[in-house]
Motif scaffolding. Structure first.
Motif, short mmCIF file in Angstrom:
data_model
loop_
_atom_site.label_atom_id
_atom_site.label_comp_id
_atom_site.label_asym_id
_atom_site.label_seq_id
_atom_site.Cartn_x
_atom_site.Cartn_y
_atom_site.Cartn_z
N ALA A 1 -45.25 -21.60 94.23
CA ALA A 1 -45.92 -21.78 92.93
C ALA A 1 -47.44 -21.73 93.06
O ALA A 1 -48.14 -21.29 92.14
N HIS A 2 -47.96 -22.16 94.21
CA HIS A 2 -49.41 -22.15 94.42
C HIS A 2 -49.92 -20.74 94.72
O HIS A 2 -51.13 -20.52 94.71
N ARG A 3 -49.03 -19.82 94.98
CA ARG A 3 -49.38 -18.45 95.36
C ARG A 3 -50.32 -18.47 96.57
O ARG A 3 -51.40 -17.86 96.59
N ALA A 4 -49.87 -19.17 97.60
CA ALA A 4 -50.71 -19.42 98.76
C ALA A 4 -51.03 -18.15 99.54
O ALA A 4 -50.16 -17.29 99.73
N LEU B 1 -53.96 -27.01 98.03
CA LEU B 1 -52.90 -27.88 97.51
C LEU B 1 -52.38 -28.66 98.71
O LEU B 1 -52.18 -28.08 99.79
N VAL B 2 -52.16 -29.95 98.53
CA VAL B 2 -51.63 -30.78 99.61
C VAL B 2 -50.17 -31.11 99.33
O VAL B 2 -49.82 -31.48 98.21
N ARG C 1 -36.46 -29.38 98.54
CA ARG C 1 -36.81 -28.02 98.16
C ARG C 1 -38.22 -27.93 97.60
O ARG C 1 -38.71 -26.83 97.32
N ARG C 2 -38.87 -29.09 97.44
CA ARG C 2 -40.20 -29.08 96.84
C ARG C 2 -41.22 -28.34 97.70
O ARG C 2 -42.19 -27.79 97.18
#
Length: 373
Positions: A84-87, A36-37, A76-77
């Motif tokens: 949210a990406h569960r990195a 995700l970028v 806050r993004r």
């Protein structure tokens, strides 16, 4: 592996940070990973239509005096998107503004981070404001010091980072597309347009900004039988057109069009002294074009003086002019340097460098697992 790439710049921006972040995302997708970028917002709402993965844009403002560069605003993004990406890992590309927020979020969430050093921000501070070098290094130390690993693109960058108290450094270069950039694209019709009297074409490709010192080409452009070709745009465009009245300015070029221009040059001259790597030098070498570059930063690793090109003292217009004159007078030498340069970069593909990067990721993840155990 789920990776979040937090980058200070991303296409449609045209610069080293944006290009490297794009290639990293592409390679991760090809290898079956899920990137995700996160990048600053740009004016074009359709900018990410061709992106290889999802892109989260953070509100940004254009840099005063240089609207092509956008600076992210507090948001806050960043933390929300990483969570949210569960990195599994956060990749910080050229961290300075947005990357600091990415590092903070990774630390708070307990996610390992790899910081990729790409921009000589201290050198830029000297160039643009004449001060602030110490503040730039303090900020860099804060973000790189918090990362699990820092990746530097050249031997000079490794030394510079270590000298300023940054540890856990590894060398990681950059790939080059040797299928796109190749000597066979040399275009005699284009050469005829640029040099109707058969002049030798000496080209620069890159941003037109003060720190790039493109003005140094004025001395070389004054040589008989030499035509300077400048590719790129930026805030110094108008001043450079006045300083280089005999040069051909082609504006921003990309893709196959840029590759055709590279291959049609006789000599590539890079002038900026603050390059941590210098991707355009590699692209010129892949195109079979001899290179002249400052003996500083990234070019010290890329240019083998007297074999693939010539290194000259940074900021010295006379030395640059003499190097251009020497190559102009020696077509056999130009051919030999160009051939050797192509051979030197043949194995530096983005696939090879991308796999090397994934190896760094895996080492960091294993180290975190060992500590947790």
């Amino acid at each position: 592996m789920r990776v979040v790439i937090v980058t200070e710049s991303f296409p449609p921006d045209v610069n080293g940070v944006a290009h490297c972040a794009l290639q990293t995302a592409r390679h991760l997708v090809r290898r079956g990973h899920t990137p995700l970028v996160i990048a600053p917002a740009v004016a074009d709402p359709a900018a990410d239509a061709d992106a290889p993965c999802a892109v989260v844009r953070v509100p940004s403002l254009p840099l005063p005096g240089y609207p092509q560069v956008r600076v992210a605003l507090p948001s806050r993004r960043v933390a929300a998107a990483i969570a949210a990406h569960r990195a599994d890992l956060v990749h910080l590309a050229g961290p300075f503004v947005l990357g600091v927020r990415g590092m903070t979020a990774a630390t708070r969430l307990g996610i390992p981070a790899v910081a990729v050093y790409q921009t000589d921000l201290a050198g830029y501070a000297r160039t643009y404001v004449g001060t602030g070098e110490g503040a730039a290094w303090r900020r860099l130390r804060a973000v790189h010091g918090a990362a699990d690993r820092t990746l530097a693109p050249s031997s000079a960058a490794v030394r510079d980072l270590a000298a300023h108290g940054i540890g856990r450094i590894r060398l990681w270069g950059r790939g080059v597309d040797t299928a796109r950039f190749r000597p066979e694209l040399r275009d005699e019709a284009l050469r005829g347009e640029l040099a109707p009297d058969g002049e030798l074409l000496v080209g620069y490709v890159g941003r037109l900004a003060p720190e790039k010192r493109v003005d140094l080409l004025a001395a070389a452009g004054g040589l008989p039988g030499i035509r300077v070709v400048v590719v790129g745009d930026g805030p110094s465009g108008s001043a450079l057109r006045a300083a280089l009245p005999g040069a051909r300015f082609l504006g921003r070029r990309t893709g196959d069009d840029l590759a055709r221009i590279f291959a049609s040059l006789d000599v590539f001259a890079h002038t900026g002294p603050f390059e941590t790597f210098c991707q355009t030098v590699q692209e010129a070498m892949a195109s079979g074009v001899p290179v002249i570059a400052p003996a500083a930063g990234g070019p010290l690793d890329l240019v083998d003086h007297g074999r693939t090109g010539l290194l000259v003292p940074p900021g010295d217009p006379d030395a640059l002019r003499e190097a251009v004159a020497a190559l102009a007078a020696a077509p056999e030498l130009r051919a030999a340097y160009g051939s050797a340069g192509r051979t030197a970069v043949r194995g530096r593909t983005w696939e090879a460098l991308g796999d090397e990067l994934i190896g760094h990721y895996l080492e960091v993840l294993r180290a975190r697992t060992a500590v947790a155990a």
